[in-house]
Design a protein around this motif. Structure first.
Motif, PDB file in Angstrom:
ATOM      1  N   GLY A 160       2.374   1.747  -3.359  1.00  0.00           N
ATOM      2  CA  GLY A 160       1.395   2.283  -4.298  1.00  0.00           C
ATOM      3  C   GLY A 160       1.184   3.766  -4.103  1.00  0.00           C
ATOM      4  N   ASP A 178       0.183   8.325  -9.131  1.00  0.00           N
ATOM      5  CA  ASP A 178      -0.386   8.151 -10.465  1.00  0.00           C
ATOM      6  C   ASP A 178       0.682   7.965 -11.530  1.00  0.00           C
ATOM      7  OD1 ASP A 178      -2.869   8.483  -9.346  1.00  0.00           O
ATOM      8  OD2 ASP A 178      -2.936  10.650  -9.722  1.00  0.00           O
ATOM      9  N   ASP A 197       0.839  -1.199   0.000  1.00  0.00           N
ATOM     10  CA  ASP A 197       0.000   0.000   0.000  1.00  0.00           C
ATOM     11  C   ASP A 197       0.877   1.253   0.000  1.00  0.00           C
ATOM     12  OD1 ASP A 197      -2.284  -1.487  -0.030  1.00  0.00           O
ATOM     13  OD2 ASP A 197      -2.594  -1.436   2.145  1.00  0.00           O
ATOM     14  N   THR A 212       2.866  -1.990 -13.342  1.00  0.00           N
ATOM     15  CA  THR A 212       3.251  -1.812 -11.949  1.00  0.00           C
ATOM     16  C   THR A 212       2.035  -1.860 -11.043  1.00  0.00           C
ATOM     17  OG1 THR A 212       5.165  -0.467 -12.615  1.00  0.00           O
ATOM     18  CG2 THR A 212       4.411  -0.270 -10.331  1.00  0.00           C
ATOM     19  N   GLN A 213       0.968  -1.174 -11.455  1.00  0.00           N
ATOM     20  CA  GLN A 213      -0.273  -1.210 -10.655  1.00  0.00           C
ATOM     21  C   GLN A 213      -0.839  -2.642 -10.570  1.00  0.00           C
ATOM     22  OE1 GLN A 213      -2.927   1.632 -12.409  1.00  0.00           O
ATOM     23  NE2 GLN A 213      -1.717   3.422 -11.731  1.00  0.00           N
ATOM     24  N   HIS A 214      -0.743  -3.392 -11.684  1.00  0.00           N
ATOM     25  CA  HIS A 214      -1.228  -4.799 -11.658  1.00  0.00           C
ATOM     26  C   HIS A 214      -0.422  -5.624 -10.663  1.00  0.00           C
ATOM     27  CE1 HIS A 214      -2.542  -8.754 -12.985  1.00  0.00           C
ATOM     28  NE2 HIS A 214      -1.249  -9.076 -13.245  1.00  0.00           N
ATOM     29  N   GLU A 223       0.707   0.780 -15.935  1.00  0.00           N
ATOM     30  CA  GLU A 223      -0.371  -0.230 -15.705  1.00  0.00           C
ATOM     31  C   GLU A 223       0.195  -1.532 -15.173  1.00  0.00           C
ATOM     32  OE1 GLU A 223      -3.991  -2.435 -18.173  1.00  0.00           O
ATOM     33  OE2 GLU A 223      -2.814  -0.834 -19.111  1.00  0.00           O
ATOM     34  N   LEU A 248       1.122  -4.552  -8.022  1.00  0.00           N
ATOM     35  CA  LEU A 248       0.743  -4.148  -6.665  1.00  0.00           C
ATOM     36  C   LEU A 248      -0.599  -4.757  -6.247  1.00  0.00           C
ATOM     37  CD1 LEU A 248       1.875  -0.382  -6.705  1.00  0.00           C
ATOM     38  CD2 LEU A 248       2.945  -2.314  -5.496  1.00  0.00           C
ATOM     39  N   ARG A 249      -1.565  -4.769  -7.201  1.00  0.00           N
ATOM     40  CA  ARG A 249      -2.878  -5.383  -6.878  1.00  0.00           C
ATOM     41  C   ARG A 249      -2.732  -6.867  -6.590  1.00  0.00           C
ATOM     42  NH1 ARG A 249      -4.648  -2.079 -11.120  1.00  0.00           N
ATOM     43  NH2 ARG A 249      -4.674  -3.878 -12.542  1.00  0.00           N
ATOM     44  N   ALA A 251       2.730   5.560 -11.782  1.00  0.00           N
ATOM     45  CA  ALA A 251       3.031   4.151 -12.065  1.00  0.00           C
ATOM     46  C   ALA A 251       2.321   3.695 -13.317  1.00  0.00           C
ATOM     47  CB  ALA A 251       2.609   3.285 -10.885  1.00  0.00           C
TER      48      ALA A 251
END
Length: 600
Positions: A389, A394, A386, A400-402, A398, A404-405, A396
């Motif tokens: 992230g 903002d 968290d 990188t965000q995937h 796509e 993290l999820r 990051a």
């Protein structure tokens, strides 16, 4: 051997019949003979009276004829002698006539009158013989003829006796005829009595033959049963000698049927029964009436050691003989060996159980330790993901965000899995606290919770259609039962979540043994029954995690809860047609009556 009352009665009846056949005809014939004899005697008596009367009349006639001969002048010695004899005989003949008619008063009167007149006539005849001259003889002869008539009285006496003779002759004839008929009747009665006695005797004989056959058949059945029994059985006399034994006894102790004559039991089976203590116990049974039950005796026969259990009871003797002993024995050698094997297996099993218990404790400790020790790294992973992230923000891309999820979702899933493992471990470790549990209230609370959660997470979804039958109050651990209901109802909601609307049925019924049978049925995805054995295993899943999320521990927890309550759980389903989960709880107590101490 004493006879029973019915046999005594039949013997008495037979003896009475024999007595009737022998004595009754004799007594009856004797009575008839006496009657016939009396009739004949009276008839002879009548003839005697008649003869005596005629003799008296003859004496009178002799006297009169001699007297009249003197009157007419025939005075010769022969005439006078005839007159004198008639006068001398007449009194004796009158006395005899009077004696013979003593039984007849009327005849006595007539004989009395006849005596008077005859004595008068005889007196005249004597006077004629003593008259001095012929003229006086003539006068006296005329007077004798004219005075004191005798013939009419003599005729009356004779006529009366003739009448009596005729009457008595008729009576005698009747008596003879009666005797003949009576004799015939007696003979017929004898035949009837003889036939009855023969019939009774035949029935008695047939009964005895039937009883003997029944006794023989009963003895044969008893012998067959005795020989069919595979346990050794023997009968001993008062001297502890073998009298009778069945085939099993003879086979076990090598006794031939011809050798079962009185033989000391101590010598049978190579001294197998020679134990002094056992011999004394047998003597106590025979002499004091004691009983010997389940006496364990170790015997050695043919080099083989046998463990026997012996029972002995006193048997009454027959026909005054001394009491004997009925001996039965059971060979427990195989059972003793089996018991020793069982004890050895139990010892081994106890060791295995101890090992398994130790392994279970280690697994429980490992599971609990792992579950707790993994929480800190997971919190670190989730927390730093968290923070990472937020740090990137903002900027990051796509991918990188995937990443993290995926890290966050995996951490949450790992946390749920750890929580379920902790619950599963606690269900097997914690002690059960039995109390009254209201299943109706519990299911209602869980229903409200699930409905609220579904409304929050899926506000546009149609509400669940619940069909909940009346549920009882049972005796169980409330927390464990809540966990089981929560997992079953949660599964039903999860796998019917794609239906419009989801329908869930909760049912209950009592079994024949009083057990409680619950069911949870849904209209969801169902499953193939070929994989039903995997349902209640840990981490076992029949559907993809992407379709129906979960850890695969919920149903395993349900099975552990029910196993600790001595219950059972199983499922029935068809693919895409829903599933039904069943579980049972034994009738531990009739709550709430027994919990309050009141009679059920």
């Amino acid at each position: 051997m004493p006879l029973n009352p019915s046999t005594n009665l039949r013997i008495g009846l037979v003896l009475a019949g024999i007595a009737a056949i022998v004595l009754a005809p004799f007594l009856l014939q004797r009575s008839l003979n006496r009657a016939s004899y009396d009739a004949a005697r009276w008839l002879a008596h009548t003839y005697q009276v008649e003869g005596a009367a005629r003799t008296v009349v003859t004496d009178l006639r002799d006297a009169e004829s001699a007297a009249l001969a003197l009157v007419v002048g025939t005075d010769v010695p022969l005439v006078r002698e005839r007159l004198r004899d008639a006068i001398e005989r007449a009194p004796d003949d009158l006395d005899r006539l009077q004696a013979l008619t003593r039984d007849n008063p009327d005849q006595q009167v007539r004989v009395g009158k006849l005596r008077d007149r005859i004595e008068q006539r005889l007196a005249m005849g004597k006077a004629i013989a003593d008259a001095p001259d012929p003229r006086r003889m003539t006068e006296m002869g005329r007077e004798m003829v004219e005075r004191s008539p005798v013939r009419s009285l003599a005729n009356e006496v004779i006529a009366e006796e003739t009448r009596l003779a005729a009457a008595r002759d008729v009576a005698a004839s009747r008596e003879r005829e009666r005797a003949q008929w009576t004799s015939a009747a007696v003979a017929l009665g004898q035949l009837v009595l003889l036939a009855v006695i023969v019939l009774l005797w035949k029935r008695e004989t047939d009964r005895r033959v039937a009883n003997e056959r029944a006794s023989r058949a009963s003895a044969e059945r008893a012998q067959a049963i005795l020989q069919a029994v595979r346990e050794p059985i023997a009968l001993l006399d008062a001297d502890q000698s073998l009298v009778l034994a069945n085939e099993a006894f003879g086979t076990l102790y090598d006794v031939e049927p011809g050798e079962m004559a009185p033989r000391p039991i101590a010598e049978v089976g190579q001294g197998a029964w020679a134990d002094p203590v056992f011999q004394q116990r047998l003597r106590d049974v025979a002499t004091r009436g004691r009983e010997l039950w389940d006496y364990e005796l170790t015997q050695v026969t043919d080099g083989q050691t046998r463990h026997m259990v012996v029972n002995a009871v006193r048997m009454p003797g027959s026909e005054g003989s001394d009491a004997g002993v009925l001996l039965t024995a059971s060979d427990l050698t195989a059972r003793k060996a089996s018991e020793e094997q069982v004890r050895e297996l139990n010892r081994q099993l106890e060791g295995k159980v101890g090992q398994v218990s130790e392994v279970n404790r280690e697994l429980e400790a490992f599971s609990y330790s792992v579950s707790h020790d993994l929480r800190a790294p997971l919190r670190h992973i989730a927390g730093f993901a968290d923070k990472l992230g937020r740090h990137i923000g903002d900027g990051a891309d796509e991918k990188t965000q995937h990443y993290l999820r995926v890290i966050s979702d995996s951490a949450r899933r790992m946390g749920a899995l750890i929580d379920d493992l902790l619950v599963y471990s606690r269900l097997g470790r914690n002690a059960i606290r039995l109390q009254a549990v209201d299943m109706q209230s519990m299911v209602a609370d869980l229903r409200a919770m699930f409905d609220a959660t579904r409304a929050n997470e899926q506000p546009d979804a149609r509400p669940i259609e619940w069909h909940i039958a009346p549920l009882p109050v049972v005796v169980a651990d409330e927390n464990m039962m809540r966990q089981a209901w929560q997992n079953l109802l949660g599964n039903a909601i999860k796998y019917s979540g794609h239906r419009d609307p989801p329908v869930i049925h909760v049912g209950h019924e009592r079994g024949a043994d009083g057990a409680h049978h619950f069911s949870v049925r849904d209209n969801g995805a169902g499953f193939d029954m070929a994989y039903a054995s995997k349902l209640f295993g840990v981490f076992q899943r029949l559907h993809k995690a992407s379709e129906y999320p979960g850890t695969g521990i919920g149903l395993a927890s349900v099975r552990r809860v029910l196993a600790r309550h001595d219950g059972q759980v199983w499922a029935e389903a068809e693919p895409d047609r829903g599933a039904t989960f069943h579980f049972t709880l034994p009738e531990l107590l009739d709550a709430p009556a027994r919990l309050t101490g009141e009679p059920a």
